[in-house]
Design a protein around this motif. Structure first.
Motif, PDB file in Angstrom:
ATOM      1  N   MET A  14      83.620  96.729  -3.789  1.00  0.00           N
ATOM      2  CA  MET A  14      84.532  95.642  -3.453  1.00  0.00           C
ATOM      3  C   MET A  14      84.901  95.677  -1.967  1.00  0.00           C
ATOM      4  SD  MET A  14      88.436  94.940  -4.672  1.00  0.00           S
ATOM      5  CE  MET A  14      88.996  96.217  -3.558  1.00  0.00           C
ATOM      6  N   ILE A  15      85.160  96.885  -1.463  1.00  0.00           N
ATOM      7  CA  ILE A  15      85.549  97.024  -0.055  1.00  0.00           C
ATOM      8  C   ILE A  15      84.420  96.562   0.858  1.00  0.00           C
ATOM      9  CG2 ILE A  15      86.099  98.697   1.745  1.00  0.00           C
ATOM     10  CD1 ILE A  15      87.585 100.312  -0.421  1.00  0.00           C
ATOM     11  N   LEU A  16      83.203  97.057   0.618  1.00  0.00           N
ATOM     12  CA  LEU A  16      82.070  96.655   1.449  1.00  0.00           C
ATOM     13  C   LEU A  16      81.727  95.177   1.256  1.00  0.00           C
ATOM     14  CD1 LEU A  16      79.738  99.772   1.052  1.00  0.00           C
ATOM     15  CD2 LEU A  16      81.196  99.173   2.992  1.00  0.00           C
ATOM     16  N   GLY A  17      81.886  94.691   0.034  1.00  0.00           N
ATOM     17  CA  GLY A  17      81.625  93.276  -0.220  1.00  0.00           C
ATOM     18  C   GLY A  17      82.550  92.369   0.564  1.00  0.00           C
ATOM     19  N   CYS A  18      83.812  92.768   0.684  1.00  0.00           N
ATOM     20  CA  CYS A  18      84.762  91.971   1.489  1.00  0.00           C
ATOM     21  C   CYS A  18      84.324  91.905   2.942  1.00  0.00           C
ATOM     22  CB  CYS A  18      86.161  92.570   1.372  1.00  0.00           C
ATOM     23  SG  CYS A  18      86.944  92.319  -0.230  1.00  0.00           S
ATOM     24  N   GLY A  19      83.827  93.024   3.466  1.00  0.00           N
ATOM     25  CA  GLY A  19      83.360  93.020   4.845  1.00  0.00           C
ATOM     26  C   GLY A  19      82.147  92.130   5.044  1.00  0.00           C
ATOM     27  N   ALA A  52      74.438  95.406  11.334  1.00  0.00           N
ATOM     28  CA  ALA A  52      74.409  96.748  11.922  1.00  0.00           C
ATOM     29  C   ALA A  52      75.709  97.050  12.665  1.00  0.00           C
ATOM     30  CB  ALA A  52      73.214  96.873  12.870  1.00  0.00           C
ATOM     31  N   LYS A  53      76.282  96.025  13.304  1.00  0.00           N
ATOM     32  CA  LYS A  53      77.563  96.222  13.987  1.00  0.00           C
ATOM     33  C   LYS A  53      78.675  96.525  12.983  1.00  0.00           C
ATOM     34  CE  LYS A  53      80.436  96.053  17.501  1.00  0.00           C
ATOM     35  NZ  LYS A  53      81.697  96.280  16.823  1.00  0.00           N
ATOM     36  N   LEU A  54      78.651  95.856  11.820  1.00  0.00           N
ATOM     37  CA  LEU A  54      79.630  96.165  10.782  1.00  0.00           C
ATOM     38  C   LEU A  54      79.454  97.595  10.297  1.00  0.00           C
ATOM     39  CD1 LEU A  54      81.816  95.447   8.738  1.00  0.00           C
ATOM     40  CD2 LEU A  54      80.044  94.441   7.288  1.00  0.00           C
ATOM     41  N   ALA A  55      78.199  98.001  10.060  1.00  0.00           N
ATOM     42  CA  ALA A  55      77.935  99.377   9.650  1.00  0.00           C
ATOM     43  C   ALA A  55      78.378 100.363  10.735  1.00  0.00           C
ATOM     44  CB  ALA A  55      76.450  99.560   9.344  1.00  0.00           C
ATOM     45  N   PHE A  56      78.161  99.989  11.994  1.00  0.00           N
ATOM     46  CA  PHE A  56      78.605 100.821  13.126  1.00  0.00           C
ATOM     47  C   PHE A  56      80.119 101.001  13.089  1.00  0.00           C
ATOM     48  CE2 PHE A  56      80.005 101.554  17.424  1.00  0.00           C
ATOM     49  CZ  PHE A  56      79.038 102.362  18.006  1.00  0.00           C
ATOM     50  N   ASN A  57      80.849  99.908  12.893  1.00  0.00           N
ATOM     51  CA  ASN A  57      82.313  99.982  12.867  1.00  0.00           C
ATOM     52  C   ASN A  57      82.810 100.863  11.726  1.00  0.00           C
ATOM     53  OD1 ASN A  57      82.376  98.228  15.031  1.00  0.00           O
ATOM     54  ND2 ASN A  57      82.827  96.421  13.812  1.00  0.00           N
ATOM     55  N   VAL A  58      82.234 100.670  10.530  1.00  0.00           N
ATOM     56  CA  VAL A  58      82.680 101.431   9.363  1.00  0.00           C
ATOM     57  C   VAL A  58      82.343 102.912   9.525  1.00  0.00           C
ATOM     58  CG1 VAL A  58      82.358 101.733   6.878  1.00  0.00           C
ATOM     59  CG2 VAL A  58      82.540  99.430   7.841  1.00  0.00           C
ATOM     60  N   ALA A  92      79.114 110.422  10.498  1.00  0.00           N
ATOM     61  CA  ALA A  92      78.487 110.476  11.823  1.00  0.00           C
ATOM     62  C   ALA A  92      76.977 110.296  11.725  1.00  0.00           C
ATOM     63  CB  ALA A  92      78.830 111.796  12.511  1.00  0.00           C
ATOM     64  N   VAL A  93      76.367 110.816  10.643  1.00  0.00           N
ATOM     65  CA  VAL A  93      74.933 110.598  10.440  1.00  0.00           C
ATOM     66  C   VAL A  93      74.651 109.106  10.242  1.00  0.00           C
ATOM     67  CG1 VAL A  93      72.989 111.046   8.902  1.00  0.00           C
ATOM     68  CG2 VAL A  93      74.550 112.908   9.511  1.00  0.00           C
ATOM     69  N   LEU A  94      75.468 108.456   9.415  1.00  0.00           N
ATOM     70  CA  LEU A  94      75.317 107.008   9.218  1.00  0.00           C
ATOM     71  C   LEU A  94      75.603 106.250  10.508  1.00  0.00           C
ATOM     72  CD1 LEU A  94      77.089 106.684   5.742  1.00  0.00           C
ATOM     73  CD2 LEU A  94      74.629 106.807   6.217  1.00  0.00           C
ATOM     74  N   TRP A  95      76.552 106.743  11.287  1.00  0.00           N
ATOM     75  CA  TRP A  95      76.883 106.130  12.576  1.00  0.00           C
ATOM     76  C   TRP A  95      75.684 106.190  13.515  1.00  0.00           C
ATOM     77  CZ3 TRP A  95      81.348 108.181  16.195  1.00  0.00           C
ATOM     78  CH2 TRP A  95      81.639 107.201  17.162  1.00  0.00           C
ATOM     79  N   THR A  96      75.006 107.347  13.527  1.00  0.00           N
ATOM     80  CA  THR A  96      73.814 107.484  14.364  1.00  0.00           C
ATOM     81  C   THR A  96      72.734 106.497  13.946  1.00  0.00           C
ATOM     82  OG1 THR A  96      74.319 109.847  14.631  1.00  0.00           O
ATOM     83  CG2 THR A  96      72.090 109.127  15.188  1.00  0.00           C
ATOM     84  N   ALA A  97      72.538 106.353  12.636  1.00  0.00           N
ATOM     85  CA  ALA A  97      71.539 105.398  12.149  1.00  0.00           C
ATOM     86  C   ALA A  97      71.908 103.969  12.531  1.00  0.00           C
ATOM     87  CB  ALA A  97      71.411 105.532  10.629  1.00  0.00           C
ATOM     88  N   ALA A  98      73.197 103.622  12.411  1.00  0.00           N
ATOM     89  CA  ALA A  98      73.630 102.276  12.786  1.00  0.00           C
ATOM     90  C   ALA A  98      73.456 102.040  14.282  1.00  0.00           C
ATOM     91  CB  ALA A  98      75.091 102.066  12.379  1.00  0.00           C
ATOM     92  N   ALA A  99      73.767 103.060  15.099  1.00  0.00           N
ATOM     93  CA  ALA A  99      73.593 102.924  16.549  1.00  0.00           C
ATOM     94  C   ALA A  99      72.119 102.745  16.905  1.00  0.00           C
ATOM     95  CB  ALA A  99      74.172 104.143  17.261  1.00  0.00           C
ATOM     96  N   ALA A 100      71.235 103.478  16.219  1.00  0.00           N
ATOM     97  CA  ALA A 100      69.803 103.326  16.478  1.00  0.00           C
ATOM     98  C   ALA A 100      69.326 101.938  16.063  1.00  0.00           C
ATOM     99  CB  ALA A 100      69.032 104.402  15.712  1.00  0.00           C
ATOM    100  N   ALA A 101      69.826 101.441  14.933  1.00  0.00           N
ATOM    101  CA  ALA A 101      69.445 100.101  14.492  1.00  0.00           C
ATOM    102  C   ALA A 101      69.908  99.046  15.485  1.00  0.00           C
ATOM    103  CB  ALA A 101      70.042  99.823  13.108  1.00  0.00           C
ATOM    104  N   ILE A 204      91.535 102.907   9.886  1.00  0.00           N
ATOM    105  CA  ILE A 204      90.689 102.723   8.711  1.00  0.00           C
ATOM    106  C   ILE A 204      90.179 104.066   8.199  1.00  0.00           C
ATOM    107  CG2 ILE A 204      88.565 101.663   7.848  1.00  0.00           C
ATOM    108  CD1 ILE A 204      88.923  99.503   9.988  1.00  0.00           C
ATOM    109  N   GLY A 205      89.634 104.875   9.094  1.00  0.00           N
ATOM    110  CA  GLY A 205      89.071 106.152   8.668  1.00  0.00           C
ATOM    111  C   GLY A 205      90.100 107.105   8.107  1.00  0.00           C
TER     112      GLY A 205
END
Length: 639
Positions: A14-19, A52-58, A92-101, A204-205
């Motif tokens: 639900m949280i990710l769906g709202c975003g 990808a920017k949304l994933a970066f923010n989260v 941080a691992v997911l953050w790295t992937a989002a930054a690379a994307a 948020i975090g």
């Protein structure tokens, strides 16, 4: 077991769906426009970038938030402490992937090439090494990857603090790559964007970490939520101030609110208002219930927090869409050139250039000082008015210097630039230091017993070593000389006048060095190196000579100025003076002399006055040691 997993998964969906829904609704119009220009990239790039920017923010929130919460809210030896670091590492691992994307998608968007097209690999490597946007994207990946490794390896609070600072710097390159980079407002909006992103990440975090660790925390949950509530309040204030500052810069006029950018900004503002209501519910209702009935209140807290996270993620989706939507100012004509002239006293008060960082710092300074006074009174103590009045006056002067006419003109006139620095270095500290804010904090902030870092511990860890090292006036004066040399004879001079980051570095250096010197003069006249009246007066004399020499260099004919200043200021800016005698003598030197003479005279008079009031020797008053004086933080005696 299955039911216990269903609820968290449903809540996360639900949280990710709202975003994602907020992103789709806000960006659909702009995506159609981009499809006409980026006809070769395809929907994967057009929609991939904001997703990808949304994933970066989260992911950034999932990294920075737990790290900050670990430092300021969780006991260092508990299970929640270790689990929070693991959560930060995974994020941080997911953050790295989002930054690379984002790096890959940005390249294809700028080059208007389909994903993984033939020959794009070599061009992409060139993009990462030769183009500013590519280098910043690569730097973000390096920072986030390093932060991920540290999160899985660190345990001590100092190492966590270093990791948190490193992770926070990962937000800066993306802000420099924002759509404002090509506009005139970019220099003024970059710091606001970074401040906005950092505040959102902590808010948020931190909340997401509390929800995930609520069972692990057990009876420690009320204390952790209460401490997080303070961080959330500061984050809300920073978000509101930086959002308004960035919005005003990007919108330009009221008509801009009717644009696609303005509508998304209004939706974000509404989301921030809803989040403010959630925060009020937490402070007024949830905290009370957690203290009285932990079992039932924990479920209520989780439900309210999930709803709040849904709104937060929706706001992050709007932010991702906003980052890809051109602001109205991007299509407006270039602003008319500024008519350069020597500002008068009225201009200092009539011209304003709001600075989000200093508005936030001044607001926090007023709020925390007032809260400290209230806490001291509630404990039956008393805080004298002769302390409070100079503090609030000093904050008001600080606000005027960093947001008023001087802030506007210092980008064009070196005299305004010098006046700004001198007021921050010499005048503002003479008002802030007598306010004894850190002594007030020592009396108002109760030390924590569980090993976490609160206000009292943060002050002791950060400022006590600095104040101990600069307790002697000669040492503080040497630091002042080093700062002056850095401000006038290094690239920081031009950097501080052209960029927001340089200006903030200049302002913080000037204010800190001035406060340390003023504190070394204001401390009690006890035994110790450089503590005598003569030593302090000699330090004042040395600083007076220092200002005299710098003022003399500034007051020379224009062809005798150092090359770094002549090239950057006089060739590009020219001689804006509309008075004949000012075209011969640079008024920056006069500004330095006048401010230095006035402030040093006041400081000398204060030193002599305090020496006369010193208790006579042999009265039985205990002589305080140097560590005790350092713990007093402002080095001022209590009358």
């Amino acid at each position: 077991m299955k039911n216990s997993r269903t609820k968290p998964v449903a809540a996360a969906a639900m949280i990710l769906g709202c975003g994602l829904l907020a992103l789709f609704l806000a960006y659909s119009t702009e995506a159609g426009k981009e499809a006409a220009f980026l006809d070769r990239t395809g929907a994967a790039v057009i929609w991939g970038l904001p997703v990808a920017k949304l994933a970066f923010n989260v992911a950034a929130a999932g990294t920075v938030g737990p790290l900050i919460l670990t430092l300021f809210a969780l006991p260092p030896k508990g299970k929640a402490y270790s689990k929070a670091l693991v959560l930060a590492g995974i994020s941080a691992v997911l953050w790295t992937a989002a930054a690379a994307a984002i790096s890959v998608l940005t390249f294809h968007s700028l080059a208007n090439l389909p994903l993984f097209s033939e020959g794009s690999g070599a061009i992409f490597v060139s993009f990462l090494t030769d183009v500013d946007a590519g280098r910043r994207s690569a730097l973000t990946v390096v920072i986030t990857a390093t932060a991920a490794l540290l999160c899985f390896g660190v345990q001590s609070q100092r190492a966590v603090a270093v990791t948190a600072v490193l992770a926070s710097t990962g937000l800066i390159p993306l802000a420099l790559n924002s759509h404002a980079a090509g506009g005139a407002s970019h220099a003024d909006s970059t710091v606001s964007v970074v401040m906005h992103m950092a505040a959102a990440a902590i808010w948020i975090g931190g909340l997401a970490t509390l929800v995930l660790l609520r069972r692990t925390l057990g009876t420690e949950l009320p204390a952790a939520v209460r401490r997080y509530s303070t961080l959330a309040l500061l984050s809300f204030l920073a978000l509101a101030i930086s959002g308004v500052a960035a919005g005003v810069t990007s919108i330009g006029t009221l008509e801009g609110l009717a644009s696609q950018y303005g509508l998304i900004l209004l939706a974000k503002t509404a989301a921030l208002g809803v989040l403010g209501l959630f925060g009020a519910l937490h402070r007024k209702w949830i905290l009370t219930k957690l203290d009285s009935a932990l079992g039932k209140a924990r479920t209520t807290f989780a439900a309210l927090a999930v709803a709040e996270l849904a709104v937060m993620t929706a706001a992050s989706g709007l932010a991702a869409a906003l980052a890809r939507t051109p602001p109205p100012t991007a299509s407006q004509a270039a602003p008319a050139p500024v008519s350069l002239r020597l500002p008068g006293v009225v201009d200092v008060f009539s011209s304003w250039k709001p600075d989000a960082l200093w508005i936030f710092l001044c607001a926090v300074a007023v709020f925390l000082y007032a809260a400290g006074m209230r806490r001291v009174r509630n404990r039956g103590g008393h805080w004298p008015a002769y302390r409070a009045v100079p503090w609030f006056t000093g904050v008001a002067l600080l606000f005027l210097v960093t947001n008023g006419g001087l802030r506007f003109y210092q980008e064009y006139l070196i005299s305004a630039h010098v006046t700004t620095q001198m007021l921050l270095m010499a005048a503002v500290p003479l008002l802030l230091v007598p306010g004894a804010p850190l002594t007030l904090a020592r009396h108002a902030a109760a030390p924590r017993q569980d090993g976490s870092i609160g206000g009292a511990e943060a002050l002791t860890l950060t400022l006590r070593p600095v104040l101990s090292a600069t307790s002697a006036p000669f040492t503080a004066a040497a630091g002042l000389a080093a700062v002056l040399a850095a401000l006038y004879y290094t690239p920081l001079l031009e950097y501080s006048s052209r960029t927001q980051f340089g200006y903030q570095a200049m302002a913080l250096l000037a204010l800190l060095s001035g406060c340390l010197f003023a504190a070394s003069l204001a401390r009690a006249t006890d035994r110790g190196p450089g503590s005598s009246v003569a030593a302090r007066l000699m330090s004042l004399g040395a600083v007076a000579m220092l200002y005299a020499m710098h003022g003399w260099a500034l007051a020379q004919q224009t062809d005798q100025l150092p090359d770094s200043r002549r090239q950057e200021w006089l060739i590009s800016v020219g001689q804006p003076w509309d008075r004949p005698f000012l075209s011969v003598v640079e008024p920056a030197g006069m500004a330095m002399w006048v401010i230095a003479a006035g402030t040093l005279a006041v400081a000398a008079a204060a030193v002599l006055y305090r020496a006369r009031r010193r208790p006579a020797a042999g009265t039985g008053k205990r002589v305080r040691s140097a560590p005790e004086q350092a713990q007093d933080l402002v080095m001022s005696s209590e009358s």
